[in-house]
Design a protein around this motif. Structure first.
Motif, short mmCIF file in Angstrom:
data_model
loop_
_atom_site.label_atom_id
_atom_site.label_comp_id
_atom_site.label_asym_id
_atom_site.label_seq_id
_atom_site.Cartn_x
_atom_site.Cartn_y
_atom_site.Cartn_z
N GLU A 150 0.83 -1.20 0.00
CA GLU A 150 0.00 0.00 0.00
C GLU A 150 0.87 1.25 0.00
N TYR A 152 -1.89 -1.25 -5.03
CA TYR A 152 -3.08 -1.54 -4.24
C TYR A 152 -3.65 -2.94 -4.48
N ALA A 201 -1.65 -5.14 -2.33
CA ALA A 201 -2.03 -4.84 -0.94
C ALA A 201 -3.36 -5.50 -0.61
N LEU A 202 -4.28 -5.45 -1.56
CA LEU A 202 -5.59 -6.07 -1.38
C LEU A 202 -5.46 -7.58 -1.17
N VAL A 226 -8.35 0.34 1.09
CA VAL A 226 -7.73 -0.01 -0.20
C VAL A 226 -8.77 -0.14 -1.31
N LYS A 253 -9.45 3.20 -2.55
CA LYS A 253 -8.37 3.69 -3.40
C LYS A 253 -8.43 3.07 -4.80
#
Length: 212
Positions: free
Chosen positions: A13, A18, A21-22, A51, A54
């Motif tokens: 992140e 992203y 990160a997810l 997230v 985002k």
């Protein structure tokens, strides 16, 4: 397992990757659910909401923030509930504005309704007032006099309580007007203007436009 996935997700992140990160926040959630640890589940849900937003996935962002809020309320964590509600409020408001731009006014009203509930949960009274203001004007356009009057009356009460005399005067004038035949030009102008921008000059112009 939970801490490792959270740590990796935080790094992705941080570098704005992203999707990765997810992936790791989702694994952290699975780890938290496997061990049935409420604090881990809550932390993962909050991160997923952040997230997903985002990534412009408002539906899943809302879903995860709502899950987090339920967990925070169960734990009597007022500060965390308020923080998540503020994030949720931002999403609902952004969605409402997007629907308004697209001319989808029913969906816009639904989002403002959700934003109002969230603002109250967050104890953000200024935004709660603004949501009532926006809803009142949208219901004027929808020719729903009773509902519009209800929201505008609540907004007027908020303005009086906070000594916002100019906005209160505008709201009082709108509530007394006959909303069955609003001026389309002035109505569009009003619904596109946040309450906090109602300076004395713009208020006067809007009042003049409303009675045109």
């Amino acid at each position: 397992m939970f801490a490792a996935n959270i740590g990796i997700a935080d790094l992705f992140e941080l570098v704005k990757d992203y999707k990765q990160a997810l992936f790791y926040f989702s694994r952290a959630l699975q780890a938290g659910e496997k061990t049935a640890t409420p604090t881990h589940i809550a932390k993962a849900r909050f991160a997923l909401g952040r997230v997903y937003w985002k990534l412009n996935d408002s539906a899943l962002a809302i879903q995860n923030y709502e899950h987090f809020i339920k967990l925070a309320q169960m734990a009597d964590d007022v500060a965390s509930t308020s923080e998540a509600a503020q994030h949720l409020l931002q999403i609902h408001t952004a969605c409402a504005e997007k629907f308004k731009e697209d001319g989808e006014y029913k969906a816009c009203r639904d989002c403002y309704d959700s934003a109002l509930e969230t603002a109250v949960l967050a104890e953000n009274w200024e935004m709660a007032g603004e949501m009532r203001y926006q809803l009142g004007l949208l219901y004027i356009d929808a020719r729903d006099t009773d509902t519009a009057l209800g929201y505008l009356t609540e907004f007027h009460q908020y303005c009086v309580a906070t000594n916002n005399k100019l906005a209160a005067a505008l709201c009082h004038r709108l509530a007394k007007a006959k909303p069955t035949k609003p001026c389309p030009r002035s109505s569009r102008c009003l619904t596109g203007l946040p309450m906090r921008w109602l300076t004395w000059r713009s208020t006067w112009r809007l009042l003049v436009a409303w009675v045109c």
